[in-house]
Motif scaffolding. Structure first.
Motif, PDB file in Angstrom:
ATOM      1  N   ARG A 104      15.702 -17.175  10.836  1.00 30.27           N
ATOM      2  CA  ARG A 104      16.479 -16.124  11.116  1.00 30.27           C
ATOM      3  C   ARG A 104      16.463 -14.900  10.183  1.00 30.27           C
ATOM      4  NH1 ARG A 104      23.033 -15.682  12.337  1.00 30.27           N
ATOM      5  NH2 ARG A 104      23.199 -13.501  11.689  1.00 30.27           N
ATOM      6  N   THR A 105      16.354 -15.165   8.933  1.00 31.89           N
ATOM      7  CA  THR A 105      15.853 -14.228   7.982  1.00 31.89           C
ATOM      8  C   THR A 105      14.733 -13.501   8.101  1.00 31.89           C
ATOM      9  OG1 THR A 105      17.433 -15.564   6.478  1.00 31.89           O
ATOM     10  CG2 THR A 105      15.829 -13.884   5.352  1.00 31.89           C
ATOM     11  N   ALA A 106      13.520 -14.232   8.272  1.00 29.46           N
ATOM     12  CA  ALA A 106      12.262 -13.976   8.495  1.00 29.46           C
ATOM     13  C   ALA A 106      12.178 -12.943   9.763  1.00 29.46           C
ATOM     14  CB  ALA A 106      11.300 -15.367   8.616  1.00 29.46           C
ATOM     15  N   ILE A 107      12.804 -13.317  10.811  1.00 25.63           N
ATOM     16  CA  ILE A 107      12.546 -12.471  11.570  1.00 25.63           C
ATOM     17  C   ILE A 107      13.323 -11.051  11.691  1.00 25.63           C
ATOM     18  CG2 ILE A 107      13.025 -12.363  14.389  1.00 25.63           C
ATOM     19  CD1 ILE A 107      12.190 -15.155  14.792  1.00 25.63           C
ATOM     20  N   ILE A 108      14.712 -11.284  11.318  1.00 20.11           N
ATOM     21  CA  ILE A 108      15.371 -10.028  11.128  1.00 20.11           C
ATOM     22  C   ILE A 108      15.039  -9.132  10.065  1.00 20.11           C
ATOM     23  CG2 ILE A 108      17.831  -9.350  10.940  1.00 20.11           C
ATOM     24  CD1 ILE A 108      18.853 -11.820  11.997  1.00 20.11           C
ATOM     25  N   GLY A 109      14.753  -9.762   9.063  1.00 15.63           N
ATOM     26  CA  GLY A 109      14.050  -8.831   7.970  1.00 15.63           C
ATOM     27  C   GLY A 109      12.580  -8.227   8.366  1.00 15.63           C
ATOM     28  N   GLY A 110      11.990  -8.988   9.125  1.00 14.43           N
ATOM     29  CA  GLY A 110      10.754  -8.525   9.679  1.00 14.43           C
ATOM     30  C   GLY A 110      10.855  -7.374  10.616  1.00 14.43           C
ATOM     31  N   MET A 111      11.767  -7.157  11.313  1.00 15.02           N
ATOM     32  CA  MET A 111      12.343  -6.136  12.440  1.00 15.02           C
ATOM     33  C   MET A 111      12.691  -4.830  11.501  1.00 15.02           C
ATOM     34  SD  MET A 111      11.233  -6.959  15.459  1.00 15.02           S
ATOM     35  CE  MET A 111       9.891  -7.835  14.578  1.00 15.02           C
ATOM     36  N   LEU A 112      13.566  -5.360  10.638  1.00 17.27           N
ATOM     37  CA  LEU A 112      13.970  -3.992   9.915  1.00 17.27           C
ATOM     38  C   LEU A 112      12.986  -3.554   9.089  1.00 17.27           C
ATOM     39  CD1 LEU A 112      17.342  -5.579   8.808  1.00 17.27           C
ATOM     40  CD2 LEU A 112      17.161  -3.844  10.612  1.00 17.27           C
ATOM     41  N   LEU A 113      12.015  -4.273   8.394  1.00 19.75           N
ATOM     42  CA  LEU A 113      10.662  -3.821   7.788  1.00 19.75           C
ATOM     43  C   LEU A 113      10.050  -2.766   8.746  1.00 19.75           C
ATOM     44  CD1 LEU A 113       9.110  -3.771   5.189  1.00 19.75           C
ATOM     45  CD2 LEU A 113       7.998  -5.714   6.196  1.00 19.75           C
ATOM     46  N   SER A 114       9.816  -3.387  10.032  1.00 20.28           N
ATOM     47  CA  SER A 114       9.008  -2.663  10.948  1.00 20.28           C
ATOM     48  C   SER A 114       9.623  -1.213  11.253  1.00 20.28           C
ATOM     49  CB  SER A 114       8.711  -3.460  12.308  1.00 20.28           C
ATOM     50  OG  SER A 114       7.800  -4.471  12.010  1.00 20.28           O
ATOM     51  N   ALA A 115      10.984  -1.314  11.408  1.00 19.00           N
ATOM     52  CA  ALA A 115      11.876  -0.222  11.700  1.00 19.00           C
ATOM     53  C   ALA A 115      11.538   1.028  10.497  1.00 19.00           C
ATOM     54  CB  ALA A 115      13.277  -0.257  11.697  1.00 19.00           C
ATOM     55  N   ILE A 116      11.314   0.274   9.267  1.00 14.66           N
ATOM     56  CA  ILE A 116      11.014   1.534   8.035  1.00 14.66           C
ATOM     57  C   ILE A 116       9.827   1.981   8.375  1.00 14.66           C
ATOM     58  CG2 ILE A 116      10.668   1.484   5.746  1.00 14.66           C
ATOM     59  CD1 ILE A 116      12.986  -0.781   5.407  1.00 14.66           C
ATOM     60  N   GLY A 117       8.711   1.234   8.716  1.00 18.26           N
ATOM     61  CA  GLY A 117       7.501   1.643   9.032  1.00 18.26           C
ATOM     62  C   GLY A 117       7.509   2.574   9.912  1.00 18.26           C
ATOM     63  N   ALA A 118       7.995   2.530  10.875  1.00 15.36           N
ATOM     64  CA  ALA A 118       8.130   3.462  12.037  1.00 15.36           C
ATOM     65  C   ALA A 118       8.972   4.749  11.608  1.00 15.36           C
ATOM     66  CB  ALA A 118       9.000   3.064  13.524  1.00 15.36           C
ATOM     67  N   ALA A 119       9.924   4.582  10.849  1.00 14.40           N
ATOM     68  CA  ALA A 119      10.511   5.978  10.085  1.00 14.40           C
ATOM     69  C   ALA A 119       9.702   6.700   9.585  1.00 14.40           C
ATOM     70  CB  ALA A 119      11.771   5.505   9.262  1.00 14.40           C
ATOM     71  N   VAL A 120       8.417   6.096   8.885  1.00 12.46           N
ATOM     72  CA  VAL A 120       7.491   6.847   8.049  1.00 12.46           C
ATOM     73  C   VAL A 120       6.813   7.845   8.943  1.00 12.46           C
ATOM     74  CG1 VAL A 120       5.389   6.636   6.754  1.00 12.46           C
ATOM     75  CG2 VAL A 120       7.256   5.093   6.199  1.00 12.46           C
ATOM     76  N   LEU A 121       6.418   7.158  10.268  1.00 14.69           N
ATOM     77  CA  LEU A 121       5.730   7.974  11.240  1.00 14.69           C
ATOM     78  C   LEU A 121       6.565   9.214  11.877  1.00 14.69           C
ATOM     79  CD1 LEU A 121       3.727   5.072  13.117  1.00 14.69           C
ATOM     80  CD2 LEU A 121       3.173   6.538  11.338  1.00 14.69           C
ATOM     81  N   ILE A 122       7.944   8.962  11.566  1.00 13.06           N
ATOM     82  CA  ILE A 122       8.729  10.088  11.951  1.00 13.06           C
ATOM     83  C   ILE A 122       8.420  11.503  11.599  1.00 13.06           C
ATOM     84  CG2 ILE A 122      11.076  10.734  12.690  1.00 13.06           C
ATOM     85  CD1 ILE A 122      11.835   8.081  12.895  1.00 13.06           C
ATOM     86  N   VAL A 123       8.148  11.428  10.234  1.00 12.73           N
ATOM     87  CA  VAL A 123       8.128  12.481   9.319  1.00 12.73           C
ATOM     88  C   VAL A 123       6.745  12.909   9.018  1.00 12.73           C
ATOM     89  CG1 VAL A 123      10.453  12.080   8.080  1.00 12.73           C
ATOM     90  CG2 VAL A 123       8.446  11.118   7.170  1.00 12.73           C
ATOM     91  N   VAL A 124       5.504  12.361   9.489  1.00 14.70           N
ATOM     92  CA  VAL A 124       4.400  12.696   9.345  1.00 14.70           C
ATOM     93  C   VAL A 124       4.030  13.987  10.057  1.00 14.70           C
ATOM     94  CG1 VAL A 124       3.353  10.282   9.014  1.00 14.70           C
ATOM     95  CG2 VAL A 124       3.307  11.332  11.203  1.00 14.70           C
ATOM     96  N   ASN A 125       3.119  14.772   9.418  1.00 18.47           N
ATOM     97  CA  ASN A 125       2.579  16.041  10.076  1.00 18.47           C
ATOM     98  C   ASN A 125       1.228  16.161  10.138  1.00 18.47           C
ATOM     99  OD1 ASN A 125       2.289  16.808   7.562  1.00 18.47           O
ATOM    100  ND2 ASN A 125       4.237  17.993   7.340  1.00 18.47           N
ATOM    101  N   GLY A 126       0.501  15.455   9.717  1.00 18.96           N
ATOM    102  CA  GLY A 126      -0.715  15.539   9.549  1.00 18.96           C
ATOM    103  C   GLY A 126      -1.511  16.277   8.383  1.00 18.96           C
TER     104      GLY A 126
END
Length: 505
Positions: free
Chosen positions: A338-360
């Protein structure tokens, strides 16, 4: 399950099963690799074939949707004609379709050839897994072999863009499809000598009506998503195929519920835990595929990297996904699944958040960091997901559940290319409204082609607007991805809470 062919009883040395596994790993790698190998070739083939925005997405989607739609069907075909025979036939057709893709002269020809590739690819996955199950009779060895088989799937998906980029340096875009030729040669020559035949005595009847209904349900819905998101044509042109697809979906479900031997055991979806984790697997695959499509194009079209350099920048995502997947068994010895999967999904959400602010403006590093974190976080979900799906149903339904998990994986990836690719394209087109020609408004590759025919000042202005529009599309896709990963974490929490109540913990 009894087997009618005597070849399965041939004496084997200790090395023979592992040699067979090595042969079976090749088509497994190939099917996964071909789902992503086109990412880096898209700008070039779009320019050379003159593909429209919708055609470009169908080139990427046709393969994965045919695989997803026919995996379960081909499992039934293998039961009837023999798994090895189906594998050999599928491998031969896959190679021929790959040649047709490599020398396609129009977008339509490429889309059709990709569809045939997908039909052939659907024969390979169930055949390889069934043969592995039959060859490895020791439970421990079988588990290890299936783990290697699953790793090949993720490795192939990660290697696709990289190998595609490497091949695009000395060759034309069609060369990315020719990877199938040496693989087919090895499997077709060595397979009959190493692989046993496998065919149960009581094979299931193939319900061709259900096969047709499933495809008539999936494809119109995907087409409708594209039309409505891109704004091509009237709203009615999108709503009509959506309604048609949903109608055939109802017919398909009713047929499965009434039949004694359904193509797809839809009753499994009455199990809420099964439905939750299967949905999570499909959504995770959707986000990964859709993000990869947009990022690989941005590296080339906006940042100006060559296909090879773009492939190298894409390596960290594949490596991190492999690390996340392969390290999960060790991780779950220290923390709960449970901890591995939920923690992994939240980590992926952080990675996606990085891409929200990229501008090249800061180059590829922020983009690569975001995708690498997404891949790392997704590892536990993919490593544990199939086991959770199978474990959530009674033992006698484990085979059907495993087939659905495999279908969800490919269908999720195909939906990612369709839905997230369409969202990115829709944002691009809306911001390019009134700028340049119709082709420039459809794709950034079209804008680059038009810019090459303009004066320096006009070309620079057009490219600046097109690049900004494309980056905005990626930012929007990333925002959707971050939200989906948070939802996945919540779904996983609900799943494990219900599983805990059921077990009485």
């Amino acid at each position: 399950m009894s087997v009618t062919t005597a070849e399965t009883d041939l004496p084997r040395t200790n090395a023979r099963p592992w040699l067979a596994l090595a042969i079976l790993a090749l088509p497994t790698l190939l099917v996964a690799l071909d789902s992503n190998v086109l990412f880096l070739a898209l700008p070039r083939l779009t320019a050379e074939l003159g593909a429209s925005n919708v055609q470009q997405l169908w080139v990427t989607d046709a393969y994965a949707f045919m695989v997803a739609g026919l995996v379960i069907t081909m499992g039934t075909v293998g039961d009837r004609i023999g798994r090895r025979r189906l594998l050999m036939a599928g491998m031969a057709v896959f190679a021929l379709a790959s040649v047709a893709c490599a020398w396609a002269t129009s977008p339509l020809m490429l889309i059709v050839a990709r569809g045939v590739q997908g039909i052939a690819g659907a024969t390979l996955m169930p055949s390889t897994l069934a043969l592995i199950t039959n060859i490895f009779r020791d439970d421990r060895q079988r588990g290890k072999a299936i783990s290697i088989w699953a790793t090949c799937t993720f490795t192939g998906a990660a290697l696709g863009p990289v190998l595609g980029g490497v091949l695009l340096v000395p060759f034309w875009w069609g060369a990315v499809f020719l990877l199938a030729i040496p693989v087919a040669a090895v499997v077709l020559i060595a397979g009959p000598m190493v692989l046993p035949e496998f065919r149960p005595e009581q094979a299931r009847r193939l319900d061709l009506v259900s096969v047709v209904l499933s495809l008539l349900a999936i494809l119109p819905v995907v087409y409708a998503i594209k039309v409505l998101s891109l704004g091509n044509g009237s709203v009615l042109s999108g709503l009509v195929p959506l309604a048609v697809g949903l109608l055939f979906g109802i017919f398909f479900v009713r047929r499965q519920l009434r039949g004694d031997d359904p193509l797809l055991d839809v009753r499994l979806f009455a199990n809420s835990s099964f439905t939750l984790i299967l949905t999570a697997l499909a959504l995770a695959g959707m986000i990964l595929a859709g993000t990869a499509l947009n990022v690989t194009q941005l590296l080339q079209t906006v940042l100006g990297y060559s296909p090879l350099a773009s492939a190298m920048w894409f390596v960290p995502m594949g490596l991190c996904m492999a690390v996340g997947t392969m390290s999960t068994p060790a991780l779950t010895r220290s923390v709960k699944p449970r901890t591995a999967i939920i923690g992994g999904m939240l980590l992926s959400a952080i990675g996606a958040a990085v891409l929200i602010v990229v501008n090249g403006d800061h180059g590829a590093w922020p983009i690569v960091l975001g995708t690498a974190v997404i891949g790392l976080g997704a590892g536990p979900m993919f490593a544990l997901g199939i086991g959770l799906v199978v474990g959530s149903v009674p033992p006698e339904r484990a085979g059907s559940a495993a087939s659905m998990a495999e279908t969800a994986n490919y269908l999720g990836g195909a939906l990612g290319l369709a839905v997230l690719g369409t969202i990115g394209s829709a944002v691009y087109s809306s911001q390019m409204d009134g700028v340049g020609s119709d082709r420039a408004q459809e794709t950034v590759a079209g804008a680059a082609d038009e810019a090459s025919q303009l004066g320096s000042d006009a070309a620079a202005a057009l490219l600046k607007t097109a690049h900004a529009a494309f980056v905005s599309g990626l930012n929007t896709v990333a925002a959707v991805s971050a939200g989906v990963f948070v939802v996945l974490a919540l779904l996983a929490g609900v799943y494990f809470q219900r599983a805990s109540r059921t077990s009485g913990d």
